[in-house]
Design an enzyme around this catalytic site. Sequence first.
Site, PDB file in Angstrom:
ATOM      1  N   ASP A  69      -0.366   5.270   0.851  1.00  0.00           N
ATOM      2  CA  ASP A  69      -0.625   6.238   1.921  1.00  0.00           C
ATOM      3  C   ASP A  69      -0.861   5.531   3.248  1.00  0.00           C
ATOM      4  O   ASP A  69      -1.726   4.681   3.369  1.00  0.00           O
ATOM      5  CB  ASP A  69      -1.835   7.114   1.571  1.00  0.00           C
TER       6      ASP A  69
ATOM      7  N   ASP B 226       0.837  -1.191   0.000  1.00  0.00           N
ATOM      8  CA  ASP B 226       0.000   0.000   0.000  1.00  0.00           C
ATOM      9  C   ASP B 226       0.883   1.256   0.000  1.00  0.00           C
ATOM     10  O   ASP B 226       2.083   1.182   0.298  1.00  0.00           O
ATOM     11  CB  ASP B 226      -0.888  -0.025   1.256  1.00  0.00           C
TER      12      ASP B 226
END
Length: 260
Positions: free
Chosen positions: A12, A10
């Site tokens: 953010d 991932d």
Amino acid sequence: MKAYKGYLIDLDGTMYQGEQEIDGAPQFIEYLKSQHIPHLFVTNNSTKEPEEVVKKLHKMGVSATGEEVITSALATAEFISDQHPGATVFMIGGSGLFQALTEKGLSIKDNENVDYVVIGLDEAVTYEKLAIATLAVRKGAKFISTNKDVAIPKERGFMPGNGAITSVVSVSTGVDPVFVGKPEPIIMHKAMETIGLDKHDVAMIGDLYDTDIMSGINIGIDTIHVQTGVTTIEELEQKEIQPTYTFQDLNQLITELQQG
């Protein structure tokens, strides 16, 4: 802990927090590169082109290339192209979604007479755009949304996300869209196809349980939660299905991998 042959990561909350660097993120990617371990960055953000994502990662000190980025826009474009090559599309979204759709040979139209309606995050969305999308879905256009995130963190606080925009058309028409981004399997299957490894050899790394961790669980791969973003360790403990591992940050993960 288990040493994996590849990682889906991932952005953010894992690689950076908004415009702030996260300690351990650049070091983890350098560790993977030094060990020649393939990895992909998997993001629900449909507004950015892969090159723009790479530019931000570089700004945060994280080494990356465009080929290592899988966005919900890319997964959406491939999903539609596989179903209906050359389809006509009315889209709500940013440049990243437009580029992904057109590069797959899909034809963008500005009216309701289309094969598909695709909604991605559009911070300049208007009533007219929503009206055209609604009319198109009512006429039978297939309804696709890049992701169901109802809120996104901004400097001012949590702002409406793509799921909130999508809900306007969904509520008006009574039609539920096909969601592509995490935690849905569509984007994850694209990532797995791209990384080219068996699911038992790949782990998903992320901070947000409901999208990142559930995206791995939903396709049957191991998951690694990092406590550098949204989901706290206290919140994690309340979940029925736990991630395979949880770490304070990626520095701790590096240490565990080095210790074997």
